[in-house]
Motif scaffolding. Structure first.
Motif, short mmCIF file in Angstrom:
data_model
loop_
_atom_site.label_atom_id
_atom_site.label_comp_id
_atom_site.label_asym_id
_atom_site.label_seq_id
_atom_site.Cartn_x
_atom_site.Cartn_y
_atom_site.Cartn_z
N ALA A 6 4.85 -0.86 1.21
CA ALA A 6 3.64 -0.40 1.17
C ALA A 6 3.10 0.07 2.41
O ALA A 6 3.42 -0.33 3.62
CB ALA A 6 2.73 -1.90 0.89
N ALA A 7 2.43 1.05 2.08
CA ALA A 7 1.66 1.92 3.27
C ALA A 7 0.40 0.88 3.55
O ALA A 7 -0.33 0.94 2.93
CB ALA A 7 1.34 3.34 3.20
N VAL A 8 0.64 0.30 5.04
CA VAL A 8 -0.68 -0.57 5.07
C VAL A 8 -1.41 -0.11 6.54
O VAL A 8 -0.87 0.81 7.24
CB VAL A 8 -0.04 -2.09 5.55
N GLY A 9 -2.33 -0.64 6.60
CA GLY A 9 -2.91 -0.44 7.87
C GLY A 9 -4.22 0.59 7.94
O GLY A 9 -5.10 0.47 6.89
N ALA A 10 -4.29 1.45 8.80
CA ALA A 10 -5.64 2.22 8.77
C ALA A 10 -5.64 3.32 7.69
O ALA A 10 -5.81 4.57 8.19
CB ALA A 10 -5.54 2.93 10.09
N VAL A 11 -5.26 3.13 6.49
CA VAL A 11 -5.33 4.13 5.53
C VAL A 11 -6.75 4.52 5.29
O VAL A 11 -6.96 5.60 4.34
CB VAL A 11 -4.45 3.90 4.33
N PRO B 264 14.65 -13.92 -14.31
CA PRO B 264 14.70 -13.19 -15.28
C PRO B 264 14.08 -11.60 -14.75
O PRO B 264 14.82 -10.50 -14.97
CB PRO B 264 13.46 -13.40 -16.12
N LEU B 265 13.32 -11.50 -13.90
CA LEU B 265 12.66 -10.30 -13.59
C LEU B 265 12.05 -10.22 -12.12
O LEU B 265 11.77 -11.24 -11.58
CB LEU B 265 11.38 -10.08 -14.44
N GLY B 266 12.56 -9.04 -11.27
CA GLY B 266 12.14 -9.03 -9.78
C GLY B 266 11.00 -8.05 -9.78
O GLY B 266 10.33 -7.57 -10.68
N ALA B 267 10.13 -8.47 -8.49
CA ALA B 267 9.04 -7.90 -8.30
C ALA B 267 8.80 -7.79 -6.75
O ALA B 267 9.45 -8.34 -6.17
CB ALA B 267 7.56 -8.33 -9.02
N GLU B 268 7.95 -6.82 -6.29
CA GLU B 268 7.73 -6.71 -4.73
C GLU B 268 6.12 -6.85 -4.66
O GLU B 268 5.37 -6.15 -4.41
CB GLU B 268 7.93 -5.28 -4.35
N GLY B 269 6.05 -8.35 -4.76
CA GLY B 269 4.48 -8.54 -4.58
C GLY B 269 3.83 -8.23 -3.36
O GLY B 269 2.47 -8.40 -3.49
N SER B 270 4.47 -7.96 -2.46
CA SER B 270 3.65 -7.78 -1.23
C SER B 270 3.72 -6.08 -0.71
O SER B 270 3.24 -5.92 0.11
CB SER B 270 4.35 -8.58 0.01
N ASN B 271 4.28 -5.42 -1.76
CA ASN B 271 4.35 -3.99 -1.72
C ASN B 271 3.47 -3.39 -2.41
O ASN B 271 3.09 -3.32 -3.62
CB ASN B 271 5.73 -3.43 -2.21
N LEU B 272 1.95 -2.86 -1.59
CA LEU B 272 0.95 -2.26 -2.23
C LEU B 272 1.03 -1.34 -3.19
O LEU B 272 0.66 -1.12 -4.27
CB LEU B 272 -0.04 -1.81 -1.04
N SER B 273 2.00 -0.30 -2.74
CA SER B 273 2.22 0.84 -3.75
C SER B 273 2.94 0.21 -5.07
O SER B 273 2.60 0.73 -6.03
CB SER B 273 3.05 1.95 -2.93
N ALA C 248 -6.73 -0.71 -1.25
CA ALA C 248 -7.80 -1.68 -1.73
C ALA C 248 -7.30 -2.72 -2.86
O ALA C 248 -7.03 -3.71 -2.84
CB ALA C 248 -8.97 -1.23 -2.04
N VAL C 249 -6.76 -1.81 -3.76
CA VAL C 249 -6.10 -2.60 -5.17
C VAL C 249 -4.97 -2.93 -4.82
O VAL C 249 -4.75 -4.29 -5.48
CB VAL C 249 -6.48 -1.63 -6.40
N GLY C 250 -4.10 -2.30 -4.15
CA GLY C 250 -2.53 -3.07 -3.95
C GLY C 250 -2.98 -4.27 -3.04
O GLY C 250 -2.19 -5.25 -3.58
N THR C 251 -3.78 -4.22 -2.29
CA THR C 251 -4.10 -5.55 -1.49
C THR C 251 -4.65 -6.56 -2.30
O THR C 251 -4.10 -7.92 -2.26
CB THR C 251 -4.98 -5.10 -0.40
N ALA C 252 -5.39 -6.36 -3.38
CA ALA C 252 -5.88 -7.27 -4.03
C ALA C 252 -4.78 -7.87 -5.02
O ALA C 252 -4.72 -9.11 -5.28
CB ALA C 252 -6.95 -6.72 -5.10
N VAL C 253 -4.01 -6.99 -5.61
CA VAL C 253 -2.86 -7.78 -6.45
C VAL C 253 -2.03 -8.63 -5.54
O VAL C 253 -1.42 -9.61 -5.90
CB VAL C 253 -2.15 -6.54 -6.92
#
Length: 438
Positions: A7-12, A196-205, A401-406
């Motif tokens: 995820a692109a984080v920080g001062a976006v 069963p299924l993988g995810a990248e829960g801390s990856n905003l994108s 904003a929404v990526g961080t919420a998730v």
């Protein structure tokens, strides 16, 4: 955008109004020049399994370009975790590369800074014309009604990758076509001791890409037709909750994946630790990690019911990478030549083969190399059941904003806190408050 990215984080949320008063690139004149005709600086996004892999793919092509033109290209492969912040910094400081890769979902946001070279008819003519590119890729190059801010380079779509051996061991004979089927299959897989299924829960994108698709499947959008943020509608709340519930309620995503942000779920799949992966054009990445193509299958991402298509049957965002030129480059002619080279039929075949992506150039896309069974799923998705993320100026802030919420919702699940409709809506309300006022 490319799935390899973190995820692109920080001062976006750096003010795009401020950025619009500046231009990136190598020239201080702000209008572009040919003061340094023999060199170019190129920021490439991290497309492969590692930065070293990207350098191995790209350097021979850059050497080829230098031999043809006499222009030396200085390459820097930038991790996705840094790329957007570095681009935004360059747009405000005026110090950046001549040419760069951008995630296609950022096109309108970066276009709003005024720092990128517009691809008008005259500039497209220099690279043999706009009509060479497929329409779906051109749809993610900037705001509607404006000259594109970038040129398509790699096209991608999400697919469901599944481990054939794990499926057979669980008695599953075909990949799931709906989310209910995926959840049912997940229970069989867990009974056999596999994830069963993988995810990248801390990856905003990654979070954004998936909740965007779920929202489409519920007939919802994150922006109104006039470009205003609309994160708290019933459809959006339902979509976000359904995605997070794959971990919270349905238990098909392990809670440990809440911390994943650097493609760990791809590695888990490649190592046979999990049965399924939702990813963009993953074949080259999996191969680089030692997984043979014969050991997994590729199917369309599930829908709510029926089969993928338009409307509420959307099952992927239009993923991809665009190539942009900073408007005040000090090698304007060379930068244009480089874009022409990278989007030529020959280079499109080489580069998209290396990254298991789909060429956005029509002639290259028709090559036999891109008609494999796996690519046919991706091409079919792009043609029939993928939608572009909103090409609005606030798109990058939306991703953050929404990526961080998730991400925060996944963290709640991992910490044992309940995820309810009310808690989802509260997170999305907070995200909406972070968006620029209209």
């Amino acid at each position: 955008m490319r799935s390899i990215r973190a995820a692109a984080v920080g001062a976006v949320t750096v003010s795009l109004a401020l950025a619009a008063s500046a231009c990136g690139g190598g020239s201080s004149s702000g209008g572009g020049s040919n003061d340094s005709p023999k060199t170019l600086t190129y920021w490439a996004s991290n497309q492969g399994a590692s930065i070293a892999v990207d350098k191995k793919v790209l350097q021979p092509e850059l050497d080829k370009f230098e031999k043809q033109t006499g222009i030396k290209v200085k390459l820097e492969v930038v991790p996705w975790s840094d790329l957007l912040n570095r681009i935004l910094t360059a747009t405000t400081s005026g110090q950046g590369p001549d040419v760069l890769n951008i995630g296609n979902t950022w096109s309108a946001s970066l276009q709003a800074t005024g720092a990128l070279l517009p691809w008008d008819a005259k500039n497209f003519a220099k690279i043999d014309g706009k009509e060479r590119f497929v329409d779906s890729a051109l749809g993610s190059t900037g705001a509607e009604g404006k000259d594109p801010a970038a040129v398509p380079l790699y096209s991608m779509a999400y697919a469901l990758y599944y481990n054939k051996e794990i499926f057979a061991d669980a008695g599953i004979t075909k990949p799931p076509a709906t989310w209910d089927e995926l959840i049912a299959d997940g229970k069989k897989i867990k009974a056999k001791g596999k994830s069963p299924l993988g995810a990248e829960g801390s990856n905003l994108s990654e979070n954004i890409h998936h909740v965007f698709v779920f929202a489409k499947q519920h007939g919802a959008d994150f922006f109104t037709p006039d470009g205003k943020a609309d994160f708290t509608s019933d459809g959006v709340v339902t979509a976000v909750k359904q995605y997070v519930d794959l971990m919270a309620k349905d238990k098909v995503i392990p809670t440990g994946d809440a911390e994943y942000a650097q493609n760990q779920s791809v590695s888990d799949f490649a190592k046979g630790k999990q049965a399924m992966l939702l990813w963009q054009s993953a074949s080259a990445n999996l191969k680089s990690q030692g997984m043979s193509e014969s050991s997994y299958g590729i199917a369309p991402v599930p829908v709510q019911s029926g089969t993928p298509g338009t409307g509420t049957q959307i099952n992927s965002m239009v993923a991809g990478i665009n190539l942009a030129v900073f408007k005040n480059t000090d090698n304007l002619d060379g930068a244009t030549k480089f874009v022409k080279f990278m989007t030529s039929d020959a280079e499109q075949k080489i580069l998209n083969t290396a990254y298991s992506s789909i060429p956005p150039v029509k002639a290259a896309q028709g090559e036999a190399a891109f008609n494999s069974p796996s690519n046919s799923v991706l091409k079919d998705t792009l043609a029939k059941s993928a939608a572009a993320l909103p090409q609005v100026a606030d798109e990058s802030q939306f991703e953050t904003a929404v990526g961080t919420a998730v991400k925060d919702l996944f963290a709640d699940v991992a910490a044992g806190r309940a995820v309810t409709t009310e808690s989802v809506k509260a997170k999305l309300e907070k995200a909406q408050q972070q968006m620029p006022a209209k």
